[in-house]
Design an enzyme around this catalytic site. Structure first.
Site, PDB file in Angstrom:
ATOM      1  N   THR A 213       0.827  -1.201   0.000  1.00  0.00           N
ATOM      2  CA  THR A 213       0.000   0.000   0.000  1.00  0.00           C
ATOM      3  C   THR A 213       0.865   1.256   0.000  1.00  0.00           C
ATOM      4  O   THR A 213       2.086   1.172  -0.077  1.00  0.00           O
ATOM      5  CB  THR A 213      -0.989  -0.033   1.191  1.00  0.00           C
ATOM      6  OG1 THR A 213      -1.918   1.039   1.075  1.00  0.00           O
ATOM      7  CG2 THR A 213      -0.280   0.063   2.525  1.00  0.00           C
ATOM      8  N   ASN A 214       0.230   2.415   0.040  1.00  0.00           N
ATOM      9  CA  ASN A 214       0.917   3.709   0.009  1.00  0.00           C
ATOM     10  C   ASN A 214       0.563   4.494   1.253  1.00  0.00           C
ATOM     11  O   ASN A 214      -0.489   4.273   1.847  1.00  0.00           O
ATOM     12  CB  ASN A 214       0.423   4.526  -1.197  1.00  0.00           C
ATOM     13  CG  ASN A 214       1.177   4.224  -2.468  1.00  0.00           C
ATOM     14  OD1 ASN A 214       2.255   3.655  -2.448  1.00  0.00           O
ATOM     15  ND2 ASN A 214       0.609   4.628  -3.579  1.00  0.00           N
ATOM     16  N   ARG A 215       1.384   5.477   1.580  1.00  0.00           N
ATOM     17  CA  ARG A 215       1.075   6.382   2.661  1.00  0.00           C
ATOM     18  C   ARG A 215       0.119   7.455   2.144  1.00  0.00           C
ATOM     19  O   ARG A 215       0.477   8.197   1.235  1.00  0.00           O
ATOM     20  CB  ARG A 215       2.368   7.070   3.082  1.00  0.00           C
ATOM     21  CG  ARG A 215       2.686   6.990   4.523  1.00  0.00           C
ATOM     22  CD  ARG A 215       3.855   7.887   4.811  1.00  0.00           C
ATOM     23  NE  ARG A 215       5.102   7.171   5.036  1.00  0.00           N
ATOM     24  CZ  ARG A 215       5.369   6.452   6.122  1.00  0.00           C
ATOM     25  NH1 ARG A 215       4.463   6.296   7.063  1.00  0.00           N
ATOM     26  NH2 ARG A 215       6.531   5.873   6.259  1.00  0.00           N
TER      27      ARG A 215
ATOM     28  N   ALA B 244      -3.544   8.124  -3.818  1.00  0.00           N
ATOM     29  CA  ALA B 244      -2.171   7.632  -3.920  1.00  0.00           C
ATOM     30  C   ALA B 244      -2.269   6.170  -4.355  1.00  0.00           C
ATOM     31  O   ALA B 244      -2.335   5.260  -3.531  1.00  0.00           O
ATOM     32  CB  ALA B 244      -1.464   7.763  -2.583  1.00  0.00           C
ATOM     33  N   VAL B 245      -2.364   5.986  -5.665  1.00  0.00           N
ATOM     34  CA  VAL B 245      -2.580   4.652  -6.223  1.00  0.00           C
ATOM     35  C   VAL B 245      -1.270   3.875  -6.202  1.00  0.00           C
ATOM     36  O   VAL B 245      -0.221   4.413  -6.582  1.00  0.00           O
ATOM     37  CB  VAL B 245      -3.090   4.769  -7.681  1.00  0.00           C
ATOM     38  CG1 VAL B 245      -3.339   3.391  -8.277  1.00  0.00           C
ATOM     39  CG2 VAL B 245      -4.343   5.635  -7.748  1.00  0.00           C
TER      40      VAL B 245
END
Ligand code: CTP
Ligand code: CA
Length: 221
Positions: A33-35, A99-100
């Protein structure tokens, strides 16, 4: 404050907003995942709804309340986010704030990966679809397509390149090397369009959202 039609310049307009991170499964218990807190995207969905737009907010996993008057679709992966955006077409405005995750594991293990004598597993990644570029090049393209770019250096050069590469109308660039931007309540942004660059002072994300929504309403009028 304005009242009557002037207060709701986006009445009758449809908007899609993506927000938050995506989460790409590795196995049943692990994610790539992303922040991203989702705060800026949720604020933009609220600001567009405040101006009268019919807003679909396509949200990755975040811990935020749905703004009043906004239709929210929860998703996890980039592919689900794209499908939810396409299902929300046609629209007048698309704002891709999410934020893909640029990549996802090629395969999702059906059962939990276990430690063993073979050492750590290798995870092969494949590229995710680009939601912003797909919407920008869609035959049902919204009239106004806006992307975000979080960069750490050469912010405006990267933003200009991104504008061209994605085929969108504006890139809202922010410098995430500024302490407190990621997950914080303030944002200092630059709006990059074909006409040039406009720099905005550091302000609360809610204010950035309000000014952006007003700029979008002017662009459509
Ligand atoms: N974006 C998207 N789908 C993707 C990747 C990015 O919709 N698969 C959107 C983001 O929501 C943002 C814009 O594209 O509005 C720019 O994202 P960014 O990560 O800065 O761009 P990338 O093209 O992924 O380039 P980079 O290699 O810098 O990450
Ligand atoms: Ca990216």
């Amino acid at each position: 404050a304005l009242e009557g039609p002037a207060a709701r310049p986006l009445a009758g307009k449809r908007a899609i907003v993506t927000a938050g991170p995506t989460a790409e499964p590795i196995d049943p218990v692990r994610l790539l995942t992303n922040r991203s807190s989702g705060k800026q995207g949720f604020a933009i969905a609220k600001a567009l709804a405040d101006l009268g737009a019919e807003v679909t907010l396509v949200a990755g996993p975040v811990a935020l309340a749905t703004p009043v008057g906004v239709r929210r679709v929860d998703v996890e992966t980039a592919r689900e986010m794209l499908a939810a955006c396409e299902a929300a077409l046609p629209a007048d405005i698309a704002v891709c704030v999410a934020a893909v995750s640029d990549w996802r594991p090629e395969t999702e293990a059906g059962s939990k990966m276990k430690k063993g004598a073979d050492g750590p597993p290798a995870i092969t990644l494949v590229e995710n679809p680009d939601i912003l570029a797909t919407l920008s090049r869609s035959d049902r393209r919204p009239k106004l397509v806006v992307g975000f770019a979080a960069e750490t250096n050469d912010v405006e050069d990267y933003a200009k390149a991104k504008l061209a590469r994605k085929g969108c109308d504006w890139i809202v660039a922010n410098d995430v090397s500024v302490a407190g931007t990621m997950g914080g309540d303030d944002n200092a942004v630059a709006i990059v369009t074909a006409a040039g660059i406009e720099r905005w002072e550091r302000t609360p994300k809610s204010e950035v959202a309000r000014k952006l929504a007003e700029r979008m309403a002017r662009a459509l009028s």
